[in-house]
Design a protein around this motif. Structure first.
Motif, mmCIF file in Angstrom:
data_model
loop_
_atom_site.group_PDB
_atom_site.id
_atom_site.type_symbol
_atom_site.label_atom_id
_atom_site.label_comp_id
_atom_site.label_asym_id
_atom_site.label_seq_id
_atom_site.Cartn_x
_atom_site.Cartn_y
_atom_site.Cartn_z
ATOM 1 N N ILE A 71 5.339 42.625 58.666
ATOM 2 C CA ILE A 71 6.022 41.459 58.103
ATOM 3 C C ILE A 71 6.931 41.923 56.964
ATOM 4 O O ILE A 71 6.458 42.492 55.982
ATOM 5 C CB ILE A 71 5.009 40.416 57.603
ATOM 6 C CG1 ILE A 71 4.170 39.905 58.766
ATOM 7 C CG2 ILE A 71 5.726 39.269 56.882
ATOM 8 C CD1 ILE A 71 3.007 39.022 58.354
ATOM 9 N N PRO A 72 8.245 41.683 57.085
ATOM 10 C CA PRO A 72 9.167 42.114 56.016
ATOM 11 C C PRO A 72 8.983 41.263 54.764
ATOM 12 O O PRO A 72 8.784 40.052 54.837
ATOM 13 C CB PRO A 72 10.547 41.909 56.630
ATOM 14 C CG PRO A 72 10.359 40.928 57.729
ATOM 15 C CD PRO A 72 8.940 41.057 58.200
ATOM 16 N N TRP A 73 9.053 41.913 53.619
ATOM 17 C CA TRP A 73 8.890 41.235 52.330
ATOM 18 C C TRP A 73 9.836 41.874 51.323
ATOM 19 O O TRP A 73 10.398 42.931 51.556
ATOM 20 C CB TRP A 73 7.444 41.326 51.844
ATOM 21 C CG TRP A 73 6.931 42.739 51.739
ATOM 22 C CD1 TRP A 73 6.338 43.473 52.735
ATOM 23 C CD2 TRP A 73 6.995 43.599 50.604
ATOM 24 N NE1 TRP A 73 6.035 44.726 52.284
ATOM 25 C CE2 TRP A 73 6.419 44.834 50.970
ATOM 26 C CE3 TRP A 73 7.493 43.452 49.308
ATOM 27 C CZ2 TRP A 73 6.321 45.909 50.093
ATOM 28 C CZ3 TRP A 73 7.387 44.521 48.424
ATOM 29 C CH2 TRP A 73 6.802 45.731 48.829
ATOM 30 N N ARG A 74 9.990 41.178 50.185
ATOM 31 C CA ARG A 74 10.783 41.727 49.087
ATOM 32 C C ARG A 74 10.205 41.250 47.768
ATOM 33 O O ARG A 74 9.351 40.358 47.733
ATOM 34 C CB ARG A 74 12.260 41.360 49.219
ATOM 35 C CG ARG A 74 12.549 39.897 49.149
ATOM 36 C CD ARG A 74 14.033 39.596 49.400
ATOM 37 N NE ARG A 74 14.314 38.226 49.068
ATOM 38 C CZ ARG A 74 14.647 37.789 47.851
ATOM 39 N NH1 ARG A 74 14.738 38.627 46.842
ATOM 40 N NH2 ARG A 74 14.889 36.518 47.633
ATOM 41 N N ARG A 75 10.676 41.852 46.680
ATOM 42 C CA ARG A 75 10.197 41.510 45.344
ATOM 43 C C ARG A 75 11.346 40.925 44.527
ATOM 44 O O ARG A 75 12.080 41.656 43.878
ATOM 45 C CB ARG A 75 9.672 42.767 44.637
ATOM 46 C CG ARG A 75 8.533 43.477 45.315
ATOM 47 C CD ARG A 75 7.167 43.038 44.868
ATOM 48 N NE ARG A 75 6.888 43.161 43.475
ATOM 49 C CZ ARG A 75 6.231 44.166 42.923
ATOM 50 N NH1 ARG A 75 5.814 45.165 43.642
ATOM 51 N NH2 ARG A 75 5.995 44.171 41.638
ATOM 52 N N PRO A 76 11.546 39.595 44.550
ATOM 53 C CA PRO A 76 12.643 39.001 43.786
ATOM 54 C C PRO A 76 12.435 39.097 42.265
ATOM 55 O O PRO A 76 13.397 39.078 41.510
ATOM 56 C CB PRO A 76 12.672 37.548 44.243
ATOM 57 C CG PRO A 76 11.334 37.292 44.816
ATOM 58 C CD PRO A 76 10.814 38.605 45.320
ATOM 59 N N ARG A 77 11.187 39.175 41.844
ATOM 60 C CA ARG A 77 10.837 39.384 40.427
ATOM 61 C C ARG A 77 9.667 40.351 40.377
ATOM 62 O O ARG A 77 8.993 40.583 41.375
ATOM 63 C CB ARG A 77 10.443 38.048 39.759
ATOM 64 C CG ARG A 77 11.597 37.085 39.617
ATOM 65 C CD ARG A 77 11.257 35.908 38.701
ATOM 66 N NE ARG A 77 10.037 35.218 39.060
ATOM 67 C CZ ARG A 77 9.965 34.179 39.898
ATOM 68 N NH1 ARG A 77 11.059 33.732 40.484
ATOM 69 N NH2 ARG A 77 8.816 33.591 40.146
ATOM 70 N N VAL A 78 9.409 40.884 39.235
ATOM 71 C CA VAL A 78 8.380 41.918 39.108
ATOM 72 C C VAL A 78 6.989 41.421 39.523
ATOM 73 O O VAL A 78 6.197 42.183 40.070
ATOM 74 C CB VAL A 78 8.360 42.504 37.666
ATOM 75 C CG1 VAL A 78 7.869 41.472 36.668
ATOM 76 C CG2 VAL A 78 7.524 43.755 37.604
ATOM 77 N N VAL A 133 8.396 36.357 51.308
ATOM 78 C CA VAL A 133 8.651 36.546 52.735
ATOM 79 C C VAL A 133 9.596 35.425 53.130
ATOM 80 O O VAL A 133 9.219 34.259 53.110
ATOM 81 C CB VAL A 133 7.355 36.488 53.573
ATOM 82 C CG1 VAL A 133 7.663 36.551 55.058
ATOM 83 C CG2 VAL A 133 6.401 37.600 53.163
ATOM 84 N N SER A 134 10.838 35.788 53.479
ATOM 85 C CA SER A 134 11.814 34.750 53.800
ATOM 86 C C SER A 134 12.552 34.999 55.111
ATOM 87 O O SER A 134 13.248 34.105 55.583
ATOM 88 C CB SER A 134 12.818 34.582 52.658
ATOM 89 O OG SER A 134 13.387 35.813 52.305
ATOM 90 N N ARG A 135 12.400 36.162 55.692
ATOM 91 C CA ARG A 135 13.045 36.395 56.989
ATOM 92 C C ARG A 135 12.295 35.607 58.057
ATOM 93 O O ARG A 135 11.062 35.524 58.052
ATOM 94 C CB ARG A 135 13.058 37.884 57.312
ATOM 95 C CG ARG A 135 13.991 38.629 56.354
ATOM 96 C CD ARG A 135 14.069 40.085 56.634
ATOM 97 N NE ARG A 135 14.697 40.312 57.925
ATOM 98 C CZ ARG A 135 14.784 41.505 58.485
ATOM 99 N NH1 ARG A 135 14.298 42.564 57.865
ATOM 100 N NH2 ARG A 135 15.356 41.650 59.650
ATOM 101 N N ARG A 136 13.065 35.003 58.950
ATOM 102 C CA ARG A 136 12.518 34.081 59.945
ATOM 103 C C ARG A 136 11.329 34.674 60.701
ATOM 104 O O ARG A 136 10.302 34.027 60.871
ATOM 105 C CB ARG A 136 13.604 33.650 60.920
ATOM 106 C CG ARG A 136 13.102 32.643 61.953
ATOM 107 C CD ARG A 136 14.188 32.186 62.905
ATOM 108 N NE ARG A 136 15.322 31.667 62.166
ATOM 109 C CZ ARG A 136 16.589 31.913 62.477
ATOM 110 N NH1 ARG A 136 16.896 32.656 63.501
ATOM 111 N NH2 ARG A 136 17.563 31.405 61.755
ATOM 112 N N GLU A 137 11.463 35.924 61.161
ATOM 113 C CA GLU A 137 10.388 36.513 61.963
ATOM 114 C C GLU A 137 9.104 36.692 61.148
ATOM 115 O O GLU A 137 8.008 36.511 61.671
ATOM 116 C CB GLU A 137 10.829 37.844 62.587
ATOM 117 C CG GLU A 137 11.165 38.946 61.611
ATOM 118 C CD GLU A 137 12.609 38.960 61.134
ATOM 119 O OE1 GLU A 137 12.994 39.988 60.531
ATOM 120 O OE2 GLU A 137 13.347 37.986 61.332
#
Length: 100
Positions: free
Chosen positions: A71-78, A83-87
């Protein structure tokens, strides 16, 4: 985590993610706008999950479980994992569900 804990997480990543997101996360509809060629602004809506925790160890447990499931994820803040990608959202929707 200890080896025995990692073995449990590897067997049950969905349950771990569900518990973490129900305790310190949320699922919501976000929006973004984009100007069109004709000058009109179009608004896009999409579902995303966010998890917030001050403990780097807890955030790492979450991201390791997300990685385990691809599941793709990112860190918008520390202190936030998103998780915002549709898949990715579709996978989480299968077992996280709404908070009760």
């Amino acid at each position: 985590m200890a080896d025995w804990q990692q073995e449990i997480v590897a067997q049950y990543p969905e349950q771990l993610l569900r518990g973490l997101l129900h305790s310190d996360g949320c699922r919501f509809v976000n929006w973004a706008s984009k100007p069109q060629v004709d000058g009109e602004v179009k608004r896009y809506y999409y579902v995303r999950y966010m998890f917030s925790n001050e403990s780097e160890d807890i955030r790492r447990i979450l991201t390791d479980a997300l990685d385990l499931l691809g599941i793709p994820w990112r860190r918008p803040r520390v202190n936030v994992v998103a998780v915002s990608r549709r898949e990715g959202v579709e996978v989480l929707d299968r077992f996280v569900g709404g908070k009760s």
